[in-house]
Write a protein that holds these residues in place. Sequence first.
Motif, short mmCIF file in Angstrom:
data_model
loop_
_atom_site.label_atom_id
_atom_site.label_comp_id
_atom_site.label_asym_id
_atom_site.label_seq_id
_atom_site.Cartn_x
_atom_site.Cartn_y
_atom_site.Cartn_z
N UNK A 143 -17.59 43.68 51.09
CA UNK A 143 -16.21 43.17 51.02
C UNK A 143 -15.25 44.31 51.29
N UNK A 144 -14.31 44.11 52.20
CA UNK A 144 -13.38 45.17 52.58
C UNK A 144 -11.99 44.86 52.07
N UNK A 145 -11.32 45.90 51.55
CA UNK A 145 -9.94 45.78 51.11
C UNK A 145 -9.07 46.86 51.74
N UNK A 146 -9.50 47.38 52.87
CA UNK A 146 -8.77 48.45 53.52
C UNK A 146 -7.43 47.95 54.00
N UNK A 147 -6.31 48.60 53.63
CA UNK A 147 -4.99 48.12 54.05
C UNK A 147 -4.78 48.31 55.54
N UNK A 148 -4.02 47.40 56.12
CA UNK A 148 -3.67 47.51 57.53
C UNK A 148 -4.72 46.97 58.48
N UNK A 149 -5.83 46.44 57.98
CA UNK A 149 -6.88 45.93 58.86
C UNK A 149 -7.07 44.44 58.72
N UNK A 150 -6.13 43.75 58.10
CA UNK A 150 -6.29 42.33 57.84
C UNK A 150 -5.81 41.50 59.02
N UNK A 151 -6.54 40.39 59.23
CA UNK A 151 -6.14 39.44 60.26
C UNK A 151 -5.13 38.44 59.73
N UNK A 152 -5.10 38.26 58.41
CA UNK A 152 -4.24 37.25 57.80
C UNK A 152 -3.05 37.91 57.11
N UNK B 168 -16.73 39.99 55.09
CA UNK B 168 -15.86 39.38 54.09
C UNK B 168 -14.75 40.35 53.73
N UNK B 169 -13.52 39.87 53.77
CA UNK B 169 -12.36 40.69 53.46
C UNK B 169 -11.51 40.01 52.40
N UNK B 170 -10.80 40.84 51.66
CA UNK B 170 -9.96 40.36 50.56
C UNK B 170 -8.54 40.81 50.80
N UNK B 171 -7.60 39.85 50.81
CA UNK B 171 -6.19 40.14 51.06
C UNK B 171 -5.35 39.74 49.85
N UNK B 172 -4.73 40.70 49.13
CA UNK B 172 -3.76 40.36 48.08
C UNK B 172 -2.34 40.68 48.56
N UNK B 173 -1.40 39.81 48.22
CA UNK B 173 0.01 40.07 48.48
C UNK B 173 0.82 39.64 47.28
#
Length: 353
Positions: A1-10, A180-185
Amino acid sequence: MSTTPGTHSLAFRVMRLCRPSIHVEPPLRLDPMDLFVGEDIFDDPIASSNLPPLISTTDSSNSSDLTFSSRFLLHHPSDSIGLSGLLVLPQAFGAIYLGETFCSYISINNSSNFEVRDVVIKAEIQTERQRILLLDTSKSAVESIRAGGRYDFIVEHDVKELGAHTLVCTALYSDGDGERKYLPQFFKFIVSNPLSVRTKVRVVKEITFLEACIENHTKSNLYMDQVEFEPSPNWSATMLKADEHLSDNSSQSRQIFKPPVLIKSGGGIHNYLYQLRMSATDSAPVKVQGSNILGKFQITWRTNLGEPGRLQTQQILGTPITSKDIELHVVEIPPVIRVNKPFSVSMVYFIAF
């Protein structure tokens, strides 16, 4: 699972859903003639014929010209109030007040060139006291969001706390490589108090009077649907109104057609007066820290375009009720008392202070 900032598609986009306001165009200029004659001078054809021509030569057929100098040329009575007929949406998130319903339109956008799959979306409100879950698609994940596409949803929350709030939106998804990626805002906003309620309690000959002053702290007018005082079980309450001296017909018509109480924006106030009596069936009042509980207010209102709000005050405490001991002494009784016959007894009482 990736949470690296700036690499999200969404990415989440949050918009507040609220009703628009009426756009009013103010006068753009003042005609010098308005300083010397009234606006109704043109109702008199003789007086208007003796006036010099107006300096303004604006074409009255232009409906966008709502200046004071041309408002005597009316094509419709509503033209004089300066309303353009336009509705304007707020340009910012706007003020959020206690007792309102926070409604938000949330869009999750796919800005990449590939499709994302198995999107699990959560939205919740965080306050200093609690976390409220508004949306959770864990059991029915969004199957896919195409490249350049989006997924939209609406959340609602009844605002019941003052202070800082955070709308937390998260997404768990699989990108084009199957990772799998995780995006929090996080979206923060402040909840303010729309009104204040100041009360005064006065006791006059065993009758308690409760005065409530409601002040409007918002930037819009508030139309009070209901200001109801709910007395505690050992009290009864009656609202006292200034128009009770009106005739029966007027009173009946006001009961059928109840005009809402208007409290103007930016510090407008309205006062309410209630008469409280202690119930005869209750021998002792309920006490909290030496004071008796009178009851609480239920307040509901609407803004200019009907958006509702509701608040409930804390328990209002009256003045402490103290009981005094009474001591009775028999002074004189008759020497003979007959059965089933009334008799007189002289007594004296003392009140202990």
